[in-house]
Design an enzyme around this catalytic site. Structure first.
Site, PDB file in Angstrom:
ATOM      1  CG  ASP A 175      -8.764   5.466   2.165  1.00  9.86           C
ATOM      2  OD1 ASP A 175      -8.266   5.920   3.217  1.00  9.86           O
ATOM      3  OD2 ASP A 175      -8.078   4.952   1.257  1.00  9.86           O
ATOM      4  CD  GLU A 228      -5.031   3.636  -2.619  1.00  7.31           C
ATOM      5  OE1 GLU A 228      -5.918   4.422  -2.224  1.00  7.31           O
ATOM      6  OE2 GLU A 228      -3.875   4.014  -2.889  1.00  7.31           O
ATOM      7  CE  LYS A 257      -1.429   6.907  -3.665  1.00  8.00           C
ATOM      8  NZ  LYS A 257      -2.093   6.112  -2.615  1.00  8.00           N
ATOM      9  CG  ASP A 270      -1.740   1.219   1.405  1.00  2.37           C
ATOM     10  OD1 ASP A 270      -1.688   2.093   0.517  1.00  2.37           O
ATOM     11  OD2 ASP A 270      -2.455   1.316   2.423  1.00  2.37           O
TER      12      ASP A 270
END
Lengths: 622, 172
Positions: free
Chosen positions: A206, A184, A86, A25
């Site tokens: 999330d 994800e 990211k 992850d």
């Protein structure tokens, strides 16, 4: 001492040798790595038993430092401590700075894609991400005590081709064999075993450190379709800490200067309060201000905390509302709600999510680890440790792919939500007499105008034979693989000339650039590298030999003429001889020869297995 | 051009067993999906990537009556008329204009819902007409089927537009 195992002649020496597949992850704030250990997928900890790895890299002339140490010392060297890399992946510098101004980093001027200036030279987001991935790989190797066969890496469901390609390139650069990129939310659903259900609608909420994502998935017999995604890339648990910190500063009666001076201490105290209020109704925290002799005790009620963060939680709920609407499902149709991200431990978050979706969310798996665990389960299957597993995950293209046509419009070639892999061909023709080249602009997105879609690449088709306008027929094939990555090939039909395709990724790297980076990163260890390459080729050779002998024993007599059989046998003997020697290139060439000679045989075997399976079905149905 | 009926081991005809189609789709996925070959040789990976792409495309082509009808015609060697070719059909052009006017005039949810129902009825009828033309592989009938498929395409596009307009009204 264990007894030595000896295999039957002609059979594989170790048919049940376990291979290591890891799930990664790669998060904005934190990253994790997982693997299956004695039948259970677990996240792997570092030597201090910490499972998370902060996605923070500090560059100094002496070292590349990834994780807690880099994060905790970020104040000392902000310009060279890269956080949240990211957000830069597959983006232009302008894209990123439009959302986050006042970044402490130094960038190379005149560069469309971001290039960070660091003591280790100019680095792009792919390289920086690869350093995080390298640290995770090292951890996994240390914990599992073996080499890693391959990795499944998760990406947000809305990641486009450039962002996915960048992630895959980073993994390759870190020396990881990427088995699959996985969405994800899909990974979270796998961790909860929801993929074994026939069908249903799943919402994944999330809330991470600095980002919020919600995804609505539809599951139908192993096909995960992303119905809608939504989110806020600048809202997360850190914002709760900020609110708490300024609340504490207020209670302590600090002025702006003192608040700034005590920023880190206040933030830490805020974090402590937040965490203790996850399972208590009140919390007492002690904070020692800069220059103070004694620490001050402050208490906080859950009620007060809830009031502080209520507005932020409400924001996430209204994003959920929009996502459900975009997905064209009703709240009642949502069968399961999954909580992902450490910030979903906050009681008010769980409460509000439950009220909105009218059902208790799934929380039994640690929300920090759930995505990594799902990826690890999938990785274990993909490396072949569960040959009997029936699980098959089908993904869809997240955003439509198209090309620019006259007038700056985008013509869709492959619409979003098409099951992947998929290949589509489109024919183009020339506009002018004698035209020998053509520019094709590939875009991704749902909007109609070029400027509203993401530019993926520009291809120049060269070597088109000169003809009158409209006479050439250029067939351009768009192939999207199981990771959602695009590959384009082109050919002029009437003459059969294969047009040269020049790929210029708008953001990201060319294959040759990656190779160069790989080479330069390994120059120091050149000998190691050669030894490793030889070993890899030998392993490849024995795998090819084993597979071919098995295939020949099964179908050789039926599917091959004597002449074909002789040629393959000869090539296999040659490969066997080469594999025993030390010449890497010779082994490679011998494998290539076997591959070429056995291509038709492999295709015939595939067709035979398909016919057999479908014929069996037809009989069953009667 | 690949024959998708052959790939799915289904009879080469317009009327197909949709349950069998789905069943064969799942079997083919299990046999050809790239995840089954994650550790295989590059050659195998390429081969199955191509095959699996065909499996996916074939499923989406065979699932919908319009693309299935068109695919059947291509397999039979019939050249499909391009959009310019259908422009010549004056009667159909008039029909299209009428539909557009009706859609423009429909401003209430009820009126639009009625359009949805009407449109659906026509689509069902249209599918039957096409099915009849395609039941024999005769040159004349194939040409007629190609024309009718063009009309059906328009009706499907129109259905989308009606839905979009309806959504806008019910959302606001």
């Amino acid at each position: 001492m264990a007894l030595l195992q000896i295999a039957e002649p002609g059979q594989s020496a170790a048919p049940h040798e376990r291979k290591i597949g890891v799930g990664i992850d790669l998060g904005t704030t934190n990253s994790l790595v997982s693997a299956v250990k004695s039948g259970q997928c677990v996240t792997l900890a570092d030597e201090h038993e910490r499972h998370l790895l902060p996605s923070v890299v500090n560059y100094s002339e002496a070292s590349i430092d990834v994780g807690y140490h880099a994060r905790d010392n970020s104040n000392a060297d902000p310009a060279n401590t890269i956080m949240s890399i990211k957000r830069f992946m597959g983006r232009s510098l302008a894209d990123v700075t439009a959302h986050w101004d006042q970044l402490p980093y130094q960038f190379v001027a005149d560069s469309i894609s971001p290039r960070f200036i660091t003591p280790r030279g100019e680095l792009n987001p792919i390289q920086i991400s690869s350093h995080i991935l390298s640290a995770l790989k090292k951890r996994a190797e240390a914990r599992m005590g073996e080499e890693i066969t391959g990795a499944v890496i998760t990406v947000p469901a809305y990641f486009d081709d450039a962002q996915r390609q960048g992630t895959k390139d980073a993994a390759q650069l870190a020396g990881l064999n990427v088995l699959r990129l996985l969405n994800e939310p899909t990974a979270a659903a796998i961790a909860y075993g929801l993929d074994s259900k026939e069908e249903g609608v799943i919402a994944v909420y999330d809330l991470g450190g600095g980002t919020f994502d919600v995804s609505i998935l539809r599951l139908n017999k192993g096909v995960f379709e992303v119905l809608a995604t939504g989110g806020n890339s600048a809202l997360g648990g850190d914002d709760f800490d900020h609110l708490l910190a300024s609340h504490l500063a207020q209670q302590l009666g600090l002025d702006a200067v003192a608040e700034k001076q005590n920023h880190r201490r206040l933030m830490n105290a805020g974090k402590e309060v937040k965490e203790s209020l996850s399972n208590a109704d009140s919390s007492v925290v002690s904070i020692q201000l800069v220059g103070a002799e004694q620490s001050t005790q402050l208490s906080m009620q859950l009620e007060q905390f809830n009031q502080l963060i209520d507005v932020l939680v409400k924001q996430t709920i209204s994003t959920c509302k929009r996502a459900v609407k975009d997905a064209r499902v009703s709240i009642e149709e949502v069968d399961n709600v999954i909580m992902v991200g450490g910030s979903t431990r906050v009681p008010l978050v769980r409460q509000q999510v439950e009220v909105f979706f009218k059902k208790a969310p799934l929380t039994s798996i640690d929300p920090d680890k759930v995505v990594a665990i799902g990826a690890g389960i999938q990785a274990d299957i993909l490396v072949g440790n569960k040959p009997d597993s029936d699980m098959l995950l089908l993904d869809v293209l997240p955003l439509s792919l198209g090309i620019e046509t006259m007038g700056g419009l985008v013509e869709k070639i492959i619409p979003r939500n098409t099951t992947i892999p998929v290949a589509k061909a489109q024919e183009f023709t020339t506009f002018k007499d004698g035209q020998t080249a053509m520019l094709v602009h590939v875009l991704q997105g749902e909007r109609e105008l070029v400027e509203h879609c993401r530019s993926l690449a520009k291809f120049t088709l060269k070597g088109i034979p000169a003809m009158t306008a409209g006479a050439a027929h250029i067939r351009v094939t768009f192939q999207v693989d199981a990771d959602g990555l695009l590959n384009v090939t082109a050919m002029e039909k009437s003459s059969g000339v294969k047009a040269e395709v020049q790929v210029k990724p708008s953001y990201g790297l060319e294959e040759s650039e990656i190779l160069d980076m790989l080479k330069s990163s390994m120059q120091n260890a050149k000998q190691d590298m050669q030894a490793r390459m030889l070993k890899e080729q030998q392993v490849d050779a024995s795998r090819v030999l084993e597979a071919m002998h098995g295939a020949l024993a099964e179908d050789g007599d039926e599917l091959l003429s004597d002449k074909e059989r002789d040629a393959i046998d000869h090539a296999l003997r040659n490969l066997g001889l080469c594999a025993a020697d030390n010449d890497v290139d010779a082994i490679k060439r011998a494998i290539d020869v076997v591959d070429k000679l056995s291509q038709d045989f492999a295709a015939r075997r595939m067709d035979k297995s398909i016919q057999k399976a479908l014929a069996g079905h037809s009989v069953d149905n009667i | 051009m690949m024959n998708y009926f052959e790939l799915y081991n289904l009879p080469e005809q317009f009327e197909i067993d949709l349950i069998k189609l789905k069943d064969h789709y799942q079997t083919l996925q299990k046999l050809t999906h790239p995840d089954r070959f994650a550790s295989a040789s590059e050659q195998q990976k390429r081969m199955y990537l191509t095959k699996n792409s065909q499996v996916n495309d074939a499923y989406s082509v065979l699932k919908s009556p319009i693309s299935r009808g068109e695919h059947l015609l291509i397999v039979r060697g019939v050249k499909l008329p391009s959009e310019q070719d259908t422009v010549g059909d004056i009667e159909f052009l008039m029909e299209q204009m009428e539909w557009r006017e009706t859609l423009d005039d429909a401003t209430s949810a009820q009126a639009l819902e009625k359009l949805v129902v009407d449109n659906h009825e026509i689509l069902v009828k249209q599918e039957k007409i096409i099915s009849a033309f395609l039941s024999h592989n005769r040159e004349q009938d194939n040409q007629a089927a190609a024309q009718e498929l063009g009309k059906m395409k328009f009706m499907v596009k129109l259905a989308d537009e009606i839905e979009t307009k309806l959504d806008r009204i019910t959302d606001s």
